[in-house]
Design a protein around this motif. Sequence first.
Motif, PDB file in Angstrom:
ATOM      1  N   ARG A  12      33.578  33.187  35.278  1.00 48.47           N
ATOM      2  CA  ARG A  12      34.972  33.085  35.755  1.00 48.47           C
ATOM      3  C   ARG A  12      35.806  32.516  34.628  1.00 48.47           C
ATOM      4  O   ARG A  12      35.360  31.749  33.787  1.00 48.47           O
ATOM      5  N   HIS A  13      37.104  32.891  34.604  1.00 47.06           N
ATOM      6  CA  HIS A  13      38.039  32.344  33.609  1.00 47.06           C
ATOM      7  C   HIS A  13      38.064  30.823  33.734  1.00 47.06           C
ATOM      8  O   HIS A  13      37.594  30.240  34.727  1.00 47.06           O
TER       9      HIS A  13
ATOM     10  N   THR B  19      37.531  26.512  44.872  1.00 49.30           N
ATOM     11  CA  THR B  19      37.735  27.302  43.647  1.00 49.30           C
ATOM     12  C   THR B  19      38.840  26.714  42.783  1.00 49.30           C
ATOM     13  O   THR B  19      39.190  27.293  41.759  1.00 49.30           O
ATOM     14  N   LYS B  20      39.374  25.578  43.204  1.00 49.46           N
ATOM     15  CA  LYS B  20      40.402  24.889  42.404  1.00 49.46           C
ATOM     16  C   LYS B  20      39.769  23.668  41.725  1.00 49.46           C
ATOM     17  O   LYS B  20      40.471  22.798  41.235  1.00 49.46           O
TER      18      LYS B  20
ATOM     19  N   ARG C 259      43.279  27.187  35.272  1.00 48.35           N
ATOM     20  CA  ARG C 259      44.535  27.938  35.209  1.00 48.35           C
ATOM     21  C   ARG C 259      45.624  27.213  35.989  1.00 48.35           C
ATOM     22  O   ARG C 259      45.369  26.308  36.775  1.00 48.35           O
TER      23      ARG C 259
ATOM     24  N   LYS D 258      36.733  36.857  52.937  1.00 45.18           N
ATOM     25  CA  LYS D 258      37.433  37.788  52.035  1.00 45.18           C
ATOM     26  C   LYS D 258      36.529  38.277  50.906  1.00 45.18           C
ATOM     27  O   LYS D 258      36.727  39.356  50.360  1.00 45.18           O
TER      28      LYS D 258
ATOM     29  N   HIS E 151      36.775  36.904  37.669  1.00 47.40           N
ATOM     30  CA  HIS E 151      37.420  35.987  38.613  1.00 47.40           C
ATOM     31  C   HIS E 151      36.413  35.386  39.587  1.00 47.40           C
ATOM     32  O   HIS E 151      35.270  35.868  39.655  1.00 47.40           O
ATOM     33  N   ALA E 152      36.853  34.454  40.387  1.00 48.42           N
ATOM     34  CA  ALA E 152      35.982  33.958  41.456  1.00 48.42           C
ATOM     35  C   ALA E 152      35.588  35.118  42.349  1.00 48.42           C
ATOM     36  O   ALA E 152      34.449  35.233  42.795  1.00 48.42           O
ATOM     37  N   GLU E 153      36.531  36.051  42.530  1.00 42.58           N
ATOM     38  CA  GLU E 153      36.252  37.205  43.401  1.00 42.58           C
ATOM     39  C   GLU E 153      35.487  38.304  42.674  1.00 42.58           C
ATOM     40  O   GLU E 153      35.254  39.370  43.213  1.00 42.58           O
TER      41      GLU E 153
ATOM     42  N   LYS F 127      52.448  32.304  44.443  1.00 41.60           N
ATOM     43  CA  LYS F 127      52.405  32.075  45.899  1.00 41.60           C
ATOM     44  C   LYS F 127      52.277  30.576  46.195  1.00 41.60           C
ATOM     45  O   LYS F 127      52.978  30.018  47.039  1.00 41.60           O
ATOM     46  N   ASN F 128      51.422  29.901  45.440  1.00 36.92           N
ATOM     47  CA  ASN F 128      51.196  28.478  45.711  1.00 36.92           C
ATOM     48  C   ASN F 128      52.268  27.591  45.097  1.00 36.92           C
ATOM     49  O   ASN F 128      52.579  26.522  45.630  1.00 36.92           O
TER      50      ASN F 128
ATOM     51  N   ARG G 100      44.553  35.495  32.212  1.00 37.89           N
ATOM     52  CA  ARG G 100      43.671  34.327  32.215  1.00 37.89           C
ATOM     53  C   ARG G 100      42.263  34.669  31.783  1.00 37.89           C
ATOM     54  O   ARG G 100      41.566  33.826  31.188  1.00 37.89           O
TER      55      ARG G 100
ATOM     56  N   THR H 252      49.006  30.011  41.184  1.00 39.49           N
ATOM     57  CA  THR H 252      49.660  31.319  41.299  1.00 39.49           C
ATOM     58  C   THR H 252      51.057  31.109  41.892  1.00 39.49           C
ATOM     59  O   THR H 252      51.337  30.077  42.498  1.00 39.49           O
TER      60      THR H 252
ATOM     61  N   LYS I 214      38.156  31.185  53.812  1.00 39.64           N
ATOM     62  CA  LYS I 214      38.870  32.283  53.123  1.00 39.64           C
ATOM     63  C   LYS I 214      37.874  33.064  52.267  1.00 39.64           C
ATOM     64  O   LYS I 214      37.796  34.296  52.322  1.00 39.64           O
TER      65      LYS I 214
HETATM   66  O1  LIG Z   1      45.183  30.729  46.515  1.00 38.76           O
HETATM   67  P1  LIG Z   1      45.392  31.423  45.198  1.00 38.76           P
HETATM   68  O2  LIG Z   1      46.661  32.181  45.072  1.00 38.76           O
HETATM   69  O3  LIG Z   1      45.121  30.554  44.013  1.00 38.76           O
HETATM   70  O4  LIG Z   1      44.260  32.539  45.215  1.00 38.76           O
HETATM   71  C1  LIG Z   1      44.122  33.304  44.050  1.00 38.76           C
HETATM   72  C2  LIG Z   1      42.688  33.276  43.633  1.00 38.76           C
HETATM   73  O5  LIG Z   1      42.332  31.942  43.415  1.00 38.76           O
HETATM   74  P2  LIG Z   1      41.111  31.305  44.211  1.00 38.76           P
HETATM   75  O6  LIG Z   1      41.347  31.640  45.651  1.00 38.76           O
HETATM   76  O7  LIG Z   1      39.883  31.979  43.678  1.00 38.76           O
HETATM   77  O8  LIG Z   1      41.209  29.865  43.890  1.00 38.76           O
HETATM   78  C3  LIG Z   1      42.524  34.050  42.343  1.00 38.76           C
HETATM   79  O9  LIG Z   1      41.165  33.983  41.949  1.00 38.76           O
HETATM   80  P3  LIG Z   1      40.873  33.496  40.421  1.00 38.76           P
HETATM   81  O10 LIG Z   1      39.378  33.407  40.314  1.00 38.76           O
HETATM   82  O11 LIG Z   1      41.469  34.548  39.546  1.00 38.76           O
HETATM   83  O12 LIG Z   1      41.551  32.173  40.282  1.00 38.76           O
HETATM   84  C4  LIG Z   1      42.916  35.482  42.583  1.00 38.76           C
HETATM   85  O13 LIG Z   1      42.779  36.198  41.353  1.00 38.76           O
HETATM   86  C5  LIG Z   1      44.350  35.546  43.079  1.00 38.76           C
HETATM   87  O14 LIG Z   1      44.664  36.876  43.367  1.00 38.76           O
HETATM   88  C6  LIG Z   1      44.517  34.728  44.342  1.00 38.76           C
HETATM   89  O15 LIG Z   1      43.598  35.215  45.297  1.00 38.76           O
HETATM   90  P4  LIG Z   1      44.147  35.747  46.693  1.00 38.76           P
HETATM   91  O16 LIG Z   1      42.896  36.163  47.412  1.00 38.76           O
HETATM   92  O17 LIG Z   1      45.051  36.872  46.329  1.00 38.76           O
HETATM   93  O18 LIG Z   1      44.845  34.588  47.344  1.00 38.76           O
END
Ligand SMILES: O=P(O)(O)O[C@H]1[C@H](OP(=O)(O)O)[C@@H](OP(=O)(O)O)[C@H](O)[C@@H](O)[C@H]1OP(=O)(O)O
Length: 441
Positions: free
Chosen positions: A62-63, A22-23, A66, A285, A331-333, A71-72, A155, A69, A281
């Motif tokens: 999906r947006h 998803t990156k 970006r 999830k 979002h991806a989710e 956290k990363n 986003r 986050t 993941k």
């Molecule tokens: O690992 P990160 O923090 O980037 O995970 C994000 C989600 O990114 P993704 O796992 O999809 O690459 C993010 O999804 P996005 O589609 O909005 O980019 C999600 O909104 C964000 O809360 C993080 O997901 P997590 O499940 O809370 O780790």
Amino acid sequence: LLNDVNPEENPDIPTIAKYFSTKGRYEEVNPHLIEDILAVNTSILQPPSAQCREIHLTAIIRHGTRYPTTKNVKKMQKLYDLVRGSAPAKDSWLRELQTQWTMWYTEDMDGRLVQKGVNDHRHLAVRLSKLFPSLISEKKLRGGLIKFITSSKHRCVNSTLSFKAGLTELWTIRDKEFEHAVNDALMRFFDQCTRFLEEVDNNPSAMTELDKFREGPEMKRVEEKIADRLGVEYNLITDDMAEAAFYLCAYEFAIKTVNSPWCRLFDEVDAQVMEYANDLKQYWKRGYGYDINSKSSCILFHDLFSRLDKAVSENQLGQPVTEAVTVQIGHAETLLPLLTLLGFFNDSDALTSTNYATQTQRSFRTSHMLPYAANLLFVLYDCGGGDLRLQPLLNEKPVPFPGLTDQKASMPLYQEVKKHYNDLLQGCDFETECQLFKNPG
Ligand SMILES: O=P(O)(O)O[C@H]1[C@H](OP(=O)(O)O)[C@@H](OP(=O)(O)O)[C@H](O)[C@@H](O)[C@H]1OP(=O)(O)O
């Protein structure tokens, strides 16, 4: 000129770019866009007869690209500090990491849309207007027949503005603004599904398979190889550090289209292990891991089919379809639970911490499904004589509804689709599915 070469041999593209999950960049799932970002291939649409005309389109998108986050960013900062503090390297690429490359990501970026993400949506809007000119048209936009719905996250709102800008720039519309509705009940349904929050999102044991894989032999080997390449102690390169290195390579590429030295820390085998960890993941999830993951998208599922039914009834009454196009940005989710509910990319075996070796050909692969700006389209056609057909597309390519026999060029009869999903159409009640103590039976 470099863009003319096969993406596989283009030195500007990391060889491991197709494993970014998803990156990943949208261009990796549609490489023809590298050379021409506005290219479309209308021949893929193949309605069964020339009589077919599109009457409605729902796009769940999906947006765009970006920033990482918070956290990363924290994990990336820790790895950067570790590399900067290690013994001066002899390899030039590592010396570049140690002395030239500077950590420019900050915690306040927190997943905001980047300029590339603005362009992802501007260009997607133009391509979709070329694929479906009778629906995504200036006349229909000005006529208020194109609706926009977005998640409240910055986003997604900024992606919505970018998608609209793609159209207003295309048709040089300067005299009119077009609104969008913020609707998290639809675009962030997972935040409002109590059973999902309790049983998955906030349940530490829900991600056991991912946790075990991150501590397992495949990941351990990747960490050791990274430590060897960096010339540091094995115990310093944890799974978090391996993930941080992978994300540094992925973000430098997705945001700046740079094949950064961070990518040198992985070979293809390593990248496939990192991809599987990300798929684990998403599987547990947001995907097939738990039934509630997909059932939390019931609200979006019913919203989609009520919109399609409305278009059908208006069309059958000979009235104009009041909502010709619905653009829903999340979002991806948002996309993955719906794809799962509809049965897309379902392998016979679950993804687990112990079957990596036999899952190399799995269909559940988020690198192919969910890059930035991933988009799931449902196009409703009137083929005359009451023959209505529904075509799904993922990332601008037709995909057959799983398990549907009548797959005339991936454009089945709408009634066939509804029959196929009848149990969900009659059930899949969001409140019922999401209540914590579901009544048995
Ligand atoms: O690992 P990160 O923090 O980037 O995970 C994000 C989600 O990114 P993704 O796992 O999809 O690459 C993010 O999804 P996005 O589609 O909005 O980019 C999600 O909104 C964000 O809360 C993080 O997901 P997590 O499940 O809370 O780790």
